[in-house]
Design a protein around this motif. Structure first.
Motif, PDB file in Angstrom:
ATOM      1  N   ILE A 273       0.848  -1.194   0.000  1.00  0.00           N
ATOM      2  CA  ILE A 273       0.000   0.000   0.000  1.00  0.00           C
ATOM      3  C   ILE A 273       0.880   1.239   0.000  1.00  0.00           C
ATOM      4  CG2 ILE A 273      -1.778   1.292   1.228  1.00  0.00           C
ATOM      5  CD1 ILE A 273      -2.713  -1.350   2.428  1.00  0.00           C
ATOM      6  N   ALA A 274       0.565   2.156  -0.896  1.00  0.00           N
ATOM      7  CA  ALA A 274       1.226   3.466  -0.925  1.00  0.00           C
ATOM      8  C   ALA A 274       0.234   4.518  -0.455  1.00  0.00           C
ATOM      9  CB  ALA A 274       1.711   3.795  -2.326  1.00  0.00           C
ATOM     10  N   ILE A 275       0.685   5.437   0.393  1.00  0.00           N
ATOM     11  CA  ILE A 275      -0.144   6.531   0.864  1.00  0.00           C
ATOM     12  C   ILE A 275       0.120   7.719  -0.037  1.00  0.00           C
ATOM     13  CG2 ILE A 275      -0.814   7.932   2.837  1.00  0.00           C
ATOM     14  CD1 ILE A 275      -1.224   4.904   3.156  1.00  0.00           C
ATOM     15  N   VAL A 276      -0.899   8.144  -0.741  1.00  0.00           N
ATOM     16  CA  VAL A 276      -0.769   9.224  -1.713  1.00  0.00           C
ATOM     17  C   VAL A 276      -1.119  10.537  -1.027  1.00  0.00           C
ATOM     18  CG1 VAL A 276      -1.549  10.108  -3.935  1.00  0.00           C
ATOM     19  CG2 VAL A 276      -1.388   7.641  -3.557  1.00  0.00           C
ATOM     20  N   GLN A 277      -0.304  11.550  -1.299  1.00  0.00           N
ATOM     21  CA  GLN A 277      -0.537  12.845  -0.686  1.00  0.00           C
ATOM     22  C   GLN A 277      -1.873  13.418  -1.151  1.00  0.00           C
ATOM     23  OE1 GLN A 277       2.413  15.803  -1.594  1.00  0.00           O
ATOM     24  NE2 GLN A 277       1.780  17.170   0.060  1.00  0.00           N
ATOM     25  N   ASN A 278      -2.671  13.909  -0.187  1.00  0.00           N
ATOM     26  CA  ASN A 278      -3.961  14.534  -0.493  1.00  0.00           C
ATOM     27  C   ASN A 278      -3.757  16.042  -0.493  1.00  0.00           C
ATOM     28  OD1 ASN A 278      -6.586  15.224  -0.890  1.00  0.00           O
ATOM     29  ND2 ASN A 278      -7.348  14.448   1.055  1.00  0.00           N
ATOM     30  N   LEU A 279      -3.732  16.613  -1.674  1.00  0.00           N
ATOM     31  CA  LEU A 279      -3.503  18.044  -1.791  1.00  0.00           C
ATOM     32  C   LEU A 279      -4.763  18.861  -1.513  1.00  0.00           C
ATOM     33  CD1 LEU A 279      -1.337  18.001  -5.045  1.00  0.00           C
ATOM     34  CD2 LEU A 279      -0.563  17.949  -2.668  1.00  0.00           C
ATOM     35  N   TRP A 280      -5.934  18.195  -1.607  1.00  0.00           N
ATOM     36  CA  TRP A 280      -7.215  18.911  -1.434  1.00  0.00           C
ATOM     37  C   TRP A 280      -7.517  19.041   0.058  1.00  0.00           C
ATOM     38  CZ3 TRP A 280      -9.772  22.004  -4.392  1.00  0.00           C
ATOM     39  CH2 TRP A 280     -11.102  22.287  -4.178  1.00  0.00           C
ATOM     40  N   VAL A 281      -6.805  19.953   0.698  1.00  0.00           N
ATOM     41  CA  VAL A 281      -6.921  20.168   2.137  1.00  0.00           C
ATOM     42  C   VAL A 281      -7.248  21.638   2.381  1.00  0.00           C
ATOM     43  CG1 VAL A 281      -5.760  20.022   4.366  1.00  0.00           C
ATOM     44  CG2 VAL A 281      -5.260  18.335   2.590  1.00  0.00           C
ATOM     45  N   SER A 282      -8.222  21.886   3.250  1.00  0.00           N
ATOM     46  CA  SER A 282      -8.621  23.260   3.534  1.00  0.00           C
ATOM     47  C   SER A 282      -7.482  24.009   4.229  1.00  0.00           C
ATOM     48  CB  SER A 282      -9.863  23.283   4.430  1.00  0.00           C
ATOM     49  OG  SER A 282     -10.157  24.599   4.843  1.00  0.00           O
ATOM     50  N   PRO A 283      -7.206  25.215   3.801  1.00  0.00           N
ATOM     51  CA  PRO A 283      -6.164  26.004   4.475  1.00  0.00           C
ATOM     52  C   PRO A 283      -6.600  26.506   5.846  1.00  0.00           C
ATOM     53  CG  PRO A 283      -7.262  27.323   2.795  1.00  0.00           C
ATOM     54  CD  PRO A 283      -7.812  25.925   2.666  1.00  0.00           C
ATOM     55  N   GLY A 284      -7.842  26.235   6.236  1.00  0.00           N
ATOM     56  CA  GLY A 284      -8.336  26.690   7.530  1.00  0.00           C
ATOM     57  C   GLY A 284      -8.948  28.080   7.434  1.00  0.00           C
ATOM     58  N   SER A 285      -9.380  28.580   8.576  1.00  0.00           N
ATOM     59  CA  SER A 285     -10.028  29.881   8.617  1.00  0.00           C
ATOM     60  C   SER A 285      -9.012  30.984   8.320  1.00  0.00           C
ATOM     61  CB  SER A 285     -10.663  30.103   9.988  1.00  0.00           C
ATOM     62  OG  SER A 285     -11.302  31.361  10.039  1.00  0.00           O
ATOM     63  N   ILE A 286      -9.445  31.992   7.555  1.00  0.00           N
ATOM     64  CA  ILE A 286      -8.603  33.122   7.167  1.00  0.00           C
ATOM     65  C   ILE A 286      -9.145  34.378   7.831  1.00  0.00           C
ATOM     66  CG2 ILE A 286      -7.773  34.516   5.231  1.00  0.00           C
ATOM     67  CD1 ILE A 286      -8.194  32.040   3.471  1.00  0.00           C
ATOM     68  N   THR A 287      -8.275  35.182   8.397  1.00  0.00           N
ATOM     69  CA  THR A 287      -8.676  36.442   9.034  1.00  0.00           C
ATOM     70  C   THR A 287      -8.082  37.602   8.250  1.00  0.00           C
ATOM     71  OG1 THR A 287      -8.764  35.394  11.212  1.00  0.00           O
ATOM     72  CG2 THR A 287      -8.619  37.794  11.157  1.00  0.00           C
ATOM     73  N   ILE A 288      -8.927  38.598   7.963  1.00  0.00           N
ATOM     74  CA  ILE A 288      -8.485  39.798   7.253  1.00  0.00           C
ATOM     75  C   ILE A 288      -9.126  41.005   7.905  1.00  0.00           C
ATOM     76  CG2 ILE A 288     -10.315  39.472   5.545  1.00  0.00           C
ATOM     77  CD1 ILE A 288      -8.518  40.891   3.509  1.00  0.00           C
ATOM     78  N   ARG A 289      -8.348  42.059   8.107  1.00  0.00           N
ATOM     79  CA  ARG A 289      -8.864  43.264   8.746  1.00  0.00           C
ATOM     80  C   ARG A 289      -9.816  43.996   7.809  1.00  0.00           C
ATOM     81  NH1 ARG A 289      -5.534  47.281   9.730  1.00  0.00           N
ATOM     82  NH2 ARG A 289      -3.734  46.452   8.605  1.00  0.00           N
ATOM     83  N   GLU A 290     -10.858  44.551   8.374  1.00  0.00           N
ATOM     84  CA  GLU A 290     -11.785  45.342   7.574  1.00  0.00           C
ATOM     85  C   GLU A 290     -11.097  46.631   7.109  1.00  0.00           C
ATOM     86  OE1 GLU A 290     -15.134  47.116   9.529  1.00  0.00           O
ATOM     87  OE2 GLU A 290     -14.138  47.188  11.471  1.00  0.00           O
ATOM     88  N   ASN A 291     -11.581  47.146   5.972  1.00  0.00           N
ATOM     89  CA  ASN A 291     -11.092  48.407   5.397  1.00  0.00           C
ATOM     90  C   ASN A 291      -9.568  48.403   5.209  1.00  0.00           C
ATOM     91  OD1 ASN A 291     -13.762  49.465   5.508  1.00  0.00           O
ATOM     92  ND2 ASN A 291     -13.442  49.968   7.663  1.00  0.00           N
ATOM     93  N   LEU A 292      -9.033  47.228   4.917  1.00  0.00           N
ATOM     94  CA  LEU A 292      -7.587  47.100   4.768  1.00  0.00           C
ATOM     95  C   LEU A 292      -7.140  47.836   3.505  1.00  0.00           C
ATOM     96  CD1 LEU A 292      -5.024  45.751   5.916  1.00  0.00           C
ATOM     97  CD2 LEU A 292      -5.516  43.789   4.432  1.00  0.00           C
ATOM     98  N   GLU A 293      -6.154  48.688   3.672  1.00  0.00           N
ATOM     99  CA  GLU A 293      -5.628  49.436   2.527  1.00  0.00           C
ATOM    100  C   GLU A 293      -4.597  48.585   1.794  1.00  0.00           C
ATOM    101  OE1 GLU A 293      -4.088  53.133   3.849  1.00  0.00           O
ATOM    102  OE2 GLU A 293      -6.030  53.911   4.515  1.00  0.00           O
ATOM    103  N   GLY A 294      -4.553  48.718   0.491  1.00  0.00           N
ATOM    104  CA  GLY A 294      -3.599  47.976  -0.326  1.00  0.00           C
ATOM    105  C   GLY A 294      -4.116  47.816  -1.732  1.00  0.00           C
TER     106      GLY A 294
END
Length: 855
Positions: A273-294
């Motif tokens: 048996i070979a264990i194949v890497q599962n690339l379809w993994v959630s990066p988790g929750s993302i936090t971004i500041r409101e009204n972020l300039e850029g």
């Protein structure tokens, strides 16, 4: 030779089990014998002759014993058909031939055989537990209809086995291999380079770019001499050989006899048996500041499908603006600044599809949390408060309500309060204070005088540390309650009202006034009935505009309960009086309410009564007694309606209801009566029946066993040509349990008739033997109901020769046993149906007509 004996082939096995040869002897004849396969050969001299499917392995001895020269082998539906003869000394057949069939019985002598010497498979990390990803299979050459070929699979070993916990399981019946719960948690693939859409796996150019992306060269060594690069190139160029380098190896066993038997045969195989890497993994929750300039679109994260050719799509759950996008290589961007006050969290649903729109992976959810910044000013509600002139210093006057739309529970929404100004500033500049943390306003000085200042305007500074808002509050100084309400009248006299007046009827209007400042709690008047209405039948409603009090009926009045209400009514303020001031007689008035008696109809204790009475109750028995009373205490009499059968009588004075005739449930099961109560007296007349002075009485007659089953027909005829049984049917007017099923019997044993039941209400009367001539018979039939009650009834039977239509032929005037008119008409009706068949039938019809005239 005819008395020779033959031995079963199972002798060879039976001997091993302690069974002697004598037990295997028997007369020569056709036989079917079972013999275990692989039974050892036995060599004896030949005399008897055997032929057929011997395959050179089966012989017979001179004294009649069958034996094997070679072991037999089992195969599906394989039997040996033999012919055996007994010969004389000169070779002539003296007995037989006889057929003997040898059925080869399978024994467990074959090991299971796997379909492959080794199995290989792969499974992705993070795969769910219990889902099969590989199957092993095996066969057994033994009889598939026996336990010899019934296989069970199990995992013997797992290599490696960290922590002695199996990461894989197997279905013992199907051979399906799956990940266990522990495997779903701990299985991990070897790290490998990931590829995006359009990148060719193992391409030098692609690997060079990967190396440049992942590594920062520390010197000027050419790529072809870089050991890291060459290692990756070799690893990517070769395909993984699971037989040489598996991640896990399983030893799987297949065992026959259903598994677990001590003499079971088994085989093992290896599963790589070979264990194949599962690339379809959630990066988790993302936090971004409101009204972020850029610069927008602004990169957030990247997702990778396991198929590098996948096309990505973003789907939103909410029907709101959706400022997100995804690129062809799975990079997710936000396209505009976010506002936490508009939406605090977004749920992104990422799809990976092929060019036809077929999903390659399960949809992935990614949560984007919008982080709060302090970008909202405090906002204040309109604030109006009241304070009495004599309010003690330090008492709370009110709380200034202010809000901040930034995230609750953070410093961004934490507010501080400061008093800036007070208008007017007399008698002192600082008459009030405010709590800096919670906005609570308190009185800081005394000497509030409404005549001097009736209202203060306060200005406050409310800040969240960044933004500041000015808020205002109005403080109204209200008069102290130093005046009591005074009634316009000390007494309001006597008022009359009928006792049947409707609830809500106004009886009178009262009024008291208060000299305190209008529009305050000190001058508002409330009215309370403090005496004379112990049953709380009256109430007072205040008109806020005029200050008048409306005295009205709150609950139904009853002259017999209370005829006069001597009311004491007090006027009070909702605000307490100041110290030293008390309510006196000026705040109290009196009024008398007198009820006018109304001649009310009698009232029954109950409006409906259900009575159960057995139908055989003795005549003259009291069934029930009607009870009613008159509110005025007058004499009551009773009368009855609804006795259609004239079975009952009602005593007009006592209300006793008796039977005056026998009751019969079979006539009617329920009697519904109306009993009317009416007043008597010099001026009173009998009242008309109405709902308020009548009682409904339902008398349910209970069944007793006062009826016996009766035959519906008491005569019939039996044709000697076919002797068809007669059907007897009985009925009983009683109900269960005094009715059916019935029991039919003949009182004494009859040589000619017998009776057999058909169902609960019918039976057959059967003529047991055909008589030599026509005759008439009377059969005593005893019929009992379910409770065993019954009598013997006569049933007349005419036994005769019949016409072609199945009716008794009766000569005119030549019989003593007669059919009734209905029976005769029935015969004619059947006969007329065949009037056109033959002349003999026509003469029969004429004969029948004469018979009717004779009868």
């Amino acid at each position: 030779m005819r008395g020779a004996h033959l031995l079963h082939l199972t002798l060879l096995v039976s001997i091993a089990h302690g069974i002697g040869l004598e037990d295997k002897k028997g007369p020569l004849g056709n036989l079917v014998l079972d013999v275990p396969e692989a039974t050892p050969a036995l060599f004896l001299s030949e005399t008897y002759h055997v032929s057929g499917e011997t395959e050179g392995k089966i012989s017979i001895s001179s004294d009649g014993w069958l034996f094997l020269e070679q072991p037999l082998e089992w195969s599906h539906d394989k039997n040996h058909h033999l012919d055996i003869e007994a010969w004389s000394a000169d070779g002539e057949t003296v007995d037989g031939p006889y057929s003997v069939v040898l059925q080869v019985v399978d024994v467990n002598n074959n090991h299971p055989v796997f379909s492959e010497s080794q199995y290989s498979g792969h499974v992705r990390e993070h795969s769910p537990a219990g889902v099969p990803f590989l199957q092993v299979s095996a066969t057994d050459a033994d009889d598939p209809n026996t336990l010899n070929a019934q296989l069970r699979f199990s995992i013997v070993n797992q290599i490696p086995n960290p922590g002695n916990g199996f990461y894989f399981g197997i279905d013992p019946d199907s051979g399906d291999i799956f990940i266990t719960e522990e495997g779903a948690e701990f299985l991990r693939a070897r790290p490998s380079v990931t590829y995006s859409r359009g990148e060719v796996r193992g391409s030098p150019d692609v690997l060079k770019k990967k190396f440049e992306d992942y590594c920062i060269p520390r010197n000027n060594i050419p790529l072809e001499n870089n050991p890291f690069y060459t290692c990756i190139e070799r690893a990517e160029r070769r395909e993984v050989n699971l037989l040489q380098d598996p991640d896990y190896a399983l030893v799987v066993r297949a065992e026959d006899l259903g598994g677990g038997a001590p003499n079971a045969l088994s085989s093992t195989t290896r599963v790589n048996i070979a264990i194949v890497q599962n690339l379809w993994v959630s990066p988790g929750s993302i936090t971004i500041r409101e009204n972020l300039e850029g610069e927008y679109p602004m990169y957030l994260t990247t997702v990778h499908a396991n198929d590098p050719t996948a096309l990505y799509k973003l789907v939103q759950k909410e029907r709101l603006s959706f400022p997100f996008t995804i690129s062809v290589d799975g990079k997710i961007y936000v396209t505009a600044p976010l506002d936490r006050e508009e939406k605090e969290m977004y749920t992104l649903v990422v799809l990976a599809e092929d060019e036809q729109g077929v999903e390659l992976e399960k949809p992935m959810e990614i949560h984007v949390q919008v982080d709060d910044v302090n970008d909202n000013r405090p906002v204040c509600d309109e604030a109006v408060f009241e304070v009495q002139e004599n309010e003690p210093i330090g008492n709370q006057i009110g709380v200034l309500r202010a809000y901040d739309s930034d995230k609750e529970g953070t410093l961004n929404s934490f507010l501080g309060y400061t008093l800036l100004r007070q208008k007017p500033t007399k008698p002192f500049d600082r008459m009030f204070t405010i709590d800096q943390a919670n906005g609570e306003i308190k009185l800081a000085n005394k000497n509030l005088q409404r005549k001097e200042v009736s209202q203060y305007e306060l200005t406050f500074n409310v800040t969240d540390g960044v933004y500041t808002t000015e808020c205002k509050a109005i403080i109204k100084v209200i008069d102290i309650n130093n005046e009591i309400p005074v009634f316009e009248k000390k007494e309001y006299g006597t008022h009359s009202v009928p006792e049947l007046a409707e609830v809500g009827t106004t009886l009178l209007t009262i009024k008291a006034t208060d000299a305190d400042d209008p529009g305050t709690g000190s001058s508002r008047v409330e009215y309370h009935i403090t005496a004379g209405d112990q049953h709380n039948l009256l109430a007072i409603e205040v008109d806020e505009n005029t200050g008048e009090g409306r005295v009205y009926i709150a609950r139904p009045l009853d002259y017999e309960l209370q005829s006069i209400f001597s009311l004491q009514i007090d006027a009070r303020n909702p605000e307490p009086l100041i110290e030293g001031v008390e309510y006196n007689e000026n705040a109290t008035t009196f009024v008398v309410i007198q009820l006018l008696d109304v001649d009310e109809p009698p009232v029954f204790e109950v409006e409906t009564l259900n009575v159960n009475v057995p139908e055989n109750i003795t005549v003259g028995t009291v069934i029930m007694t009607a009870e009613a009373k008159d509110p005025e205490g007058k004499t009551i009499k009773f009368k009855m309606e609804g006795d259609e059968h004239n079975w009952l009588e009602l005593d007009a004075d006592s209300g006793e209801l008796k039977t005056k005739a026998a009751l019969d449930r079979e006539t009617v099961e329920q009697i519904s009566l109306i009993i009317i109560a009416y007043e008597t007296g010099e001026k009173s007349t009998e009242l008309q029946c109405s709902e308020s002075l009548q009682m409904l009485v339902d008398i349910q007659l209970l069944d007793v066993n006062d009826n016996h089953p009766k035959l519906q027909k008491t005569q019939g005829f039996i044709c000697v040509q076919d002797m068809t049984p007669l059907t007897l049917t009985a009925v009983d007017k009683d109900a269960d349990p005094y009715g059916e099923p019935f029991t039919f019997s003949i009182n004494r044993k009859s040589p000619n008739f017998e009776i057999k039941p058909i169902d609960g209400t019918s039976a057959q009367l059967i003529l047991k033997k055909k008589p030599s001539s026509d005759l008439n018979a009377t059969v005593p039939i005893n019929i009992k109901d379910n409770a065993g009650m019954g009598i013997t009834q006569k049933f007349d039977v005419r036994i005769c020769n019949c016409t072609k239509l199945g009716y008794c032929y009766i000569e005119p005037g030549a019989h003593s046993w007669k059919l009734g008119m209905s029976g005769t008409i029935g015969i004619l009706a059947g006969t007329f149906g065949f009037i056109s068949k033959t002349d003999s039938l026509k003469s029969l019809i004429r004969l029948k007509r004469k018979t009717i005239q004779t009868n």
